[in-house]
Motif scaffolding. Structure first.
Motif, PDB file in Angstrom:
ATOM      1  N   ILE A  84       0.829  -1.206   0.000  1.00 42.02           N
ATOM      2  CA  ILE A  84       0.000   0.000   0.000  1.00 42.02           C
ATOM      3  C   ILE A  84       0.864   1.258   0.000  1.00 42.02           C
ATOM      4  O   ILE A  84       0.613   2.210  -0.745  1.00 42.02           O
ATOM      5  CB  ILE A  84      -0.963  -0.007   1.200  1.00 42.02           C
ATOM      6  N   GLU A  85       1.885   1.269   0.828  1.00 46.96           N
ATOM      7  CA  GLU A  85       2.774   2.436   0.890  1.00 46.96           C
ATOM      8  C   GLU A  85       3.523   2.633  -0.427  1.00 46.96           C
ATOM      9  O   GLU A  85       3.771   3.767  -0.848  1.00 46.96           O
ATOM     10  CB  GLU A  85       3.769   2.288   2.044  1.00 46.96           C
ATOM     11  N   ARG A  86       3.875   1.540  -1.088  1.00 45.79           N
ATOM     12  CA  ARG A  86       4.550   1.653  -2.388  1.00 45.79           C
ATOM     13  C   ARG A  86       3.621   2.289  -3.418  1.00 45.79           C
ATOM     14  O   ARG A  86       4.033   3.164  -4.185  1.00 45.79           O
ATOM     15  CB  ARG A  86       5.008   0.275  -2.865  1.00 45.79           C
ATOM     16  N   GLU A  87       2.365   1.867  -3.423  1.00 43.28           N
ATOM     17  CA  GLU A  87       1.399   2.460  -4.345  1.00 43.28           C
ATOM     18  C   GLU A  87       1.201   3.940  -4.045  1.00 43.28           C
ATOM     19  O   GLU A  87       1.127   4.763  -4.950  1.00 43.28           O
ATOM     20  CB  GLU A  87       0.062   1.719  -4.271  1.00 43.28           C
ATOM     21  N   LYS A  88       1.116   4.272  -2.769  1.00 43.28           N
ATOM     22  CA  LYS A  88       0.928   5.674  -2.384  1.00 43.28           C
ATOM     23  C   LYS A  88       2.123   6.525  -2.802  1.00 43.28           C
ATOM     24  O   LYS A  88       1.961   7.643  -3.302  1.00 43.28           O
ATOM     25  CB  LYS A  88       0.723   5.783  -0.870  1.00 43.28           C
ATOM     26  N   ALA A  89       3.327   5.990  -2.634  1.00 34.26           N
ATOM     27  CA  ALA A  89       4.535   6.737  -2.984  1.00 34.26           C
ATOM     28  C   ALA A  89       4.632   6.996  -4.483  1.00 34.26           C
ATOM     29  O   ALA A  89       5.253   7.980  -4.906  1.00 34.26           O
ATOM     30  CB  ALA A  89       5.770   5.966  -2.507  1.00 34.26           C
ATOM     31  N   GLN A  90       4.017   6.134  -5.274  1.00 32.58           N
ATOM     32  CA  GLN A  90       4.072   6.268  -6.732  1.00 32.58           C
ATOM     33  C   GLN A  90       2.838   6.941  -7.298  1.00 32.58           C
ATOM     34  O   GLN A  90       2.629   6.952  -8.517  1.00 32.58           O
ATOM     35  CB  GLN A  90       4.237   4.879  -7.366  1.00 32.58           C
ATOM     36  N   ALA A  91       2.023   7.523  -6.420  1.00 31.89           N
ATOM     37  CA  ALA A  91       0.710   8.024  -6.849  1.00 31.89           C
ATOM     38  C   ALA A  91       0.766   9.307  -7.666  1.00 31.89           C
ATOM     39  O   ALA A  91      -0.041   9.513  -8.578  1.00 31.89           O
ATOM     40  CB  ALA A  91      -0.181   8.246  -5.624  1.00 31.89           C
ATOM     41  N   ARG A  92       1.690  10.187  -7.344  1.00 33.65           N
ATOM     42  CA  ARG A  92       1.721  11.486  -8.036  1.00 33.65           C
ATOM     43  C   ARG A  92       1.987  11.289  -9.519  1.00 33.65           C
ATOM     44  O   ARG A  92       2.874  10.549  -9.915  1.00 33.65           O
ATOM     45  CB  ARG A  92       2.776  12.394  -7.418  1.00 33.65           C
ATOM     46  N   GLY A  93       1.182  11.985 -10.325  1.00 31.33           N
ATOM     47  CA  GLY A  93       1.317  11.874 -11.766  1.00 31.33           C
ATOM     48  C   GLY A  93       0.495  10.753 -12.378  1.00 31.33           C
ATOM     49  O   GLY A  93       0.465  10.602 -13.599  1.00 31.33           O
ATOM     50  N   ARG A  94      -0.173   9.965 -11.531  1.00 31.06           N
ATOM     51  CA  ARG A  94      -1.029   8.888 -12.038  1.00 31.06           C
ATOM     52  C   ARG A  94      -2.489   9.249 -11.795  1.00 31.06           C
ATOM     53  O   ARG A  94      -2.812   9.965 -10.858  1.00 31.06           O
ATOM     54  CB  ARG A  94      -0.700   7.572 -11.328  1.00 31.06           C
ATOM     55  N   ASP A  95      -3.372   8.745 -12.656  1.00 34.45           N
ATOM     56  CA  ASP A  95      -4.784   9.035 -12.450  1.00 34.45           C
ATOM     57  C   ASP A  95      -5.322   8.183 -11.303  1.00 34.45           C
ATOM     58  O   ASP A  95      -4.703   7.196 -10.885  1.00 34.45           O
ATOM     59  CB  ASP A  95      -5.596   8.846 -13.735  1.00 34.45           C
ATOM     60  N   ALA A 143      -5.863   5.982   6.272  1.00 28.75           N
ATOM     61  CA  ALA A 143      -5.096   7.216   6.087  1.00 28.75           C
ATOM     62  C   ALA A 143      -4.423   7.243   4.716  1.00 28.75           C
ATOM     63  O   ALA A 143      -4.408   8.289   4.037  1.00 28.75           O
ATOM     64  CB  ALA A 143      -4.054   7.365   7.187  1.00 28.75           C
ATOM     65  N   ALA A 144      -3.871   6.116   4.285  1.00 26.58           N
ATOM     66  CA  ALA A 144      -3.201   6.052   2.990  1.00 26.58           C
ATOM     67  C   ALA A 144      -4.199   6.276   1.854  1.00 26.58           C
ATOM     68  O   ALA A 144      -3.931   7.038   0.909  1.00 26.58           O
ATOM     69  CB  ALA A 144      -2.500   4.710   2.816  1.00 26.58           C
ATOM     70  N   VAL A 145      -5.348   5.624   1.938  1.00 26.21           N
ATOM     71  CA  VAL A 145      -6.368   5.777   0.892  1.00 26.21           C
ATOM     72  C   VAL A 145      -6.942   7.187   0.903  1.00 26.21           C
ATOM     73  O   VAL A 145      -7.139   7.805  -0.148  1.00 26.21           O
ATOM     74  CB  VAL A 145      -7.482   4.727   1.069  1.00 26.21           C
ATOM     75  N   ALA A 146      -7.205   7.727   2.101  1.00 26.98           N
ATOM     76  CA  ALA A 146      -7.760   9.073   2.212  1.00 26.98           C
ATOM     77  C   ALA A 146      -6.818  10.115   1.610  1.00 26.98           C
ATOM     78  O   ALA A 146      -7.271  11.080   0.966  1.00 26.98           O
ATOM     79  CB  ALA A 146      -8.046   9.410   3.671  1.00 26.98           C
ATOM     80  N   GLU A 147      -5.526   9.932   1.803  1.00 27.93           N
ATOM     81  CA  GLU A 147      -4.546  10.879   1.250  1.00 27.93           C
ATOM     82  C   GLU A 147      -4.639  10.929  -0.273  1.00 27.93           C
ATOM     83  O   GLU A 147      -4.601  12.003  -0.882  1.00 27.93           O
ATOM     84  CB  GLU A 147      -3.141  10.473   1.678  1.00 27.93           C
ATOM     85  N   ILE A 148      -4.785   9.763  -0.883  1.00 30.31           N
ATOM     86  CA  ILE A 148      -4.894   9.705  -2.342  1.00 30.31           C
ATOM     87  C   ILE A 148      -6.218  10.298  -2.804  1.00 30.31           C
ATOM     88  O   ILE A 148      -6.271  11.052  -3.791  1.00 30.31           O
ATOM     89  CB  ILE A 148      -4.752   8.248  -2.827  1.00 30.31           C
ATOM     90  N   LEU A 149      -7.297   9.980  -2.126  1.00 27.53           N
ATOM     91  CA  LEU A 149      -8.604  10.525  -2.505  1.00 27.53           C
ATOM     92  C   LEU A 149      -8.618  12.038  -2.399  1.00 27.53           C
ATOM     93  O   LEU A 149      -9.162  12.736  -3.264  1.00 27.53           O
ATOM     94  CB  LEU A 149      -9.701   9.919  -1.630  1.00 27.53           C
ATOM     95  N   SER A 150      -8.016  12.568  -1.343  1.00 27.17           N
ATOM     96  CA  SER A 150      -7.932  14.017  -1.166  1.00 27.17           C
ATOM     97  C   SER A 150      -7.125  14.657  -2.282  1.00 27.17           C
ATOM     98  O   SER A 150      -7.498  15.711  -2.818  1.00 27.17           O
ATOM     99  CB  SER A 150      -7.301  14.341   0.193  1.00 27.17           C
ATOM    100  N   LEU A 151      -6.029  14.005  -2.650  1.00 24.59           N
ATOM    101  CA  LEU A 151      -5.175  14.512  -3.732  1.00 24.59           C
ATOM    102  C   LEU A 151      -5.947  14.638  -5.035  1.00 24.59           C
ATOM    103  O   LEU A 151      -5.682  15.528  -5.847  1.00 24.59           O
ATOM    104  CB  LEU A 151      -3.982  13.559  -3.909  1.00 24.59           C
ATOM    105  N   HIS A 152      -6.939  13.771  -5.219  1.00 23.42           N
ATOM    106  CA  HIS A 152      -7.724  13.777  -6.458  1.00 23.42           C
ATOM    107  C   HIS A 152      -9.081  14.468  -6.285  1.00 23.42           C
ATOM    108  O   HIS A 152      -9.966  14.314  -7.134  1.00 23.42           O
ATOM    109  CB  HIS A 152      -7.916  12.351  -6.958  1.00 23.42           C
TER     110      HIS A 152
END
Length: 202
Positions: A84-95, A143-152
């Motif tokens: 999960i943390e690896r996916e979160k770290a690679q999230a920027r720039g991805r849809d 928290a990890a999922v919420a961070e990504i949802l907030s980013l989008h």
């Protein structure tokens, strides 16, 4: 007051390569005993025999079978959080769908990579006094999922993250309960549910 050894904690951690190899053999043997016979067949004698070590050697590291179960659960949880943390770290720039797919893949893999082991550990979790650890894991995932949802730009990201975590866990656990082993079948079903919740057309 002298602190007592918890039956769910390892007695000691290996410091040398040979000791570390022994511990790894014991832990893998514990997993294989669970896969072969479930909790009913799980005991320290069976694990020691499978690992090719004496029961005394096993007890040097694990004071009881509960400690072995806790170690397996903790390792599986650590693997899940690493993914999960690896996916979160690679999230920027991805849809968003791409990132969600990574989270879903991690959840499905966690359950179906070794489904018989995962199923046994699900039951073991309810028997062990690890509720505090379980709640901490849930909070980290949300928290990890919420961070990504907030980013989008997803509204109320924490609430949405809790719902999505529960939805995904429910579907994945149900699949394991019914003996599913095909990740390629389960993943798209979970994706449809997650996308539907968020109103994503894909």
């Amino acid at each position: 007051m002298v602190a007592t050894q918890s039956p769910i904690d390892a007695r000691k951690r290996p410091r040398q390569a040979r000791s570390a190899a022994t511990v790894e053999a014991i832990v893998e043997a514990a997993a294989r005993v669970l896969e072969a016979g479930g909790l009913a067949a799980f005991n320290t004698n069976a694990v020691a025999e499978k690992a090719g070590v004496s029961v005394g050697s096993l007890y040097q590291y694990f004071p009881a079978k509960e400690a072995l179960l806790a170690e397996l659960i903790r390792r599986k949880r650590a693997e899940l959080m690493t993914m999960i943390e690896r996916e979160k770290a690679q999230a920027r720039g991805r849809d968003l769908p791409s990132v969600l797919n990574g989270f879903i893949r991690a959840a499905v893999s966690h359950q179906l990579e070794r489904p018989r082991l995962a199923g046994s550990l699900e039951y073991a979790e309810a028997m062990l006094p690890i509720d505090t650890e379980t709640e901490a894991l849930k909070r980290m995932i949300v928290a990890a999922v919420a961070e990504i949802l907030s980013l989008h730009g997803i509204a109320k990201p924490e609430t949405a993250a809790r719902d999505l975590a529960a939805l995904t866990r429910g579907m994945v656990d149900a699949a394991g309960l019914f003996g599913e082993t095909d990740m390629s079948s389960l993943e798209p079903r979970v994706r449809r549910a997650v996308y539907g919740y968020l109103g994503i057309r894909k």
